[in-house]
Design a protein around this motif. Sequence first.
Motif, PDB file in Angstrom:
ATOM      1  N   GLY A  65       0.609  -0.795   0.025  1.00 31.15           N
ATOM      2  CA  GLY A  65       0.329  -0.011   0.083  1.00 31.15           C
ATOM      3  C   GLY A  65       0.878   1.184  -0.190  1.00 31.15           C
ATOM      4  O   GLY A  65       0.102   2.192   0.287  1.00 31.15           O
ATOM      5  N   GLY A  68      -0.408   4.992  -1.860  1.00 29.27           N
ATOM      6  CA  GLY A  68      -1.099   5.659  -1.517  1.00 29.27           C
ATOM      7  C   GLY A  68      -0.568   6.541   0.189  1.00 29.27           C
ATOM      8  O   GLY A  68      -1.208   7.674   0.167  1.00 29.27           O
ATOM      9  N   LYS A  69      -0.350   5.550   0.660  1.00 32.53           N
ATOM     10  CA  LYS A  69       0.680   6.150   1.970  1.00 32.53           C
ATOM     11  C   LYS A  69       1.661   7.663   1.089  1.00 32.53           C
ATOM     12  O   LYS A  69       1.361   8.238   2.200  1.00 32.53           O
ATOM     13  CB  LYS A  69       1.635   4.819   2.897  1.00 32.53           C
ATOM     14  CG  LYS A  69       1.105   3.729   3.520  1.00 32.53           C
ATOM     15  CD  LYS A  69       2.121   3.349   3.785  1.00 32.53           C
ATOM     16  CE  LYS A  69       1.061   1.818   4.422  1.00 32.53           C
ATOM     17  NZ  LYS A  69       2.465   1.015   4.987  1.00 32.53           N
ATOM     18  N   GLU A  71       0.453   8.912  -1.457  1.00 36.43           N
ATOM     19  CA  GLU A  71      -0.373  10.016  -1.831  1.00 36.43           C
ATOM     20  C   GLU A  71      -0.855  10.870  -0.379  1.00 36.43           C
ATOM     21  O   GLU A  71      -0.866  12.163  -0.768  1.00 36.43           O
ATOM     22  CB  GLU A  71      -1.678   9.612  -2.234  1.00 36.43           C
ATOM     23  CG  GLU A  71      -1.491   9.327  -3.674  1.00 36.43           C
ATOM     24  CD  GLU A  71      -2.440   8.509  -4.014  1.00 36.43           C
ATOM     25  OE1 GLU A  71      -2.377   8.887  -5.526  1.00 36.43           O
ATOM     26  OE2 GLU A  71      -2.959   7.851  -3.847  1.00 36.43           O
ATOM     27  N   MET A 105       1.303   8.214  -9.580  1.00 36.50           N
ATOM     28  CA  MET A 105       1.261   9.130  -8.817  1.00 36.50           C
ATOM     29  C   MET A 105       2.000  10.797  -8.670  1.00 36.50           C
ATOM     30  O   MET A 105       1.874  11.682  -8.000  1.00 36.50           O
ATOM     31  CB  MET A 105       1.800   8.167  -7.304  1.00 36.50           C
ATOM     32  CG  MET A 105       1.163   9.226  -6.319  1.00 36.50           C
ATOM     33  SD  MET A 105       2.266   9.675  -5.009  1.00 36.50           S
ATOM     34  CE  MET A 105       4.108   9.643  -5.770  1.00 36.50           C
TER      35      MET A 105
END
Length: 172
Positions: A65, A68-69, A71, A105
């Motif tokens: 993950g 996501g961390k 972002e 990202m």
Amino acid sequence: RKPTAEARMNYRDFIDKKPALPTLVIIEGTERLFVDSAVSTIIDRVLEDGDRSLNCDTIDVLEQGAIGKIEAAAAAFAFLAPARVVIVKNAHALNAEPRRALWKMAQTIPGGNVVVIQDLVPTTSKRPEPLSRQSGRNASTFAGKNALVIDTTVSTTARRQFVQETLADLEM
């Protein structure tokens, strides 16, 4: 200060010229001492006297993950500091698909904080290709905003100067 128009610089120039830091900084090359020094310099310049424990995140992209961390950390507000710093480690260890996800990202990072991606591949590498060349464009147009690429490829002169400065700091 606005970020420098010079999108790519070697480690020595980064230390000596002290350019303004944009939202995205990519550190390339293979000299680990220069990488660590550049990261430390960025943290010192961005956070100054701010609380580092609350405003500096280090995320290993190999963790579950991680995108996501990254972002979430990049979008978070700084606490009693001018900005947050997010250090992204091990981008060079990613396979093609995760590298593309990291690149995608990186194009959506909001302004205000500084994200530093450690992509420790030789700047001339074909596989994996350095993130700064992923778009096929100049690094200064990353994500439609300014970015800075720091090349830590070692040179004899830079290494000698680094050792002399380190010894001077230690007062030897």
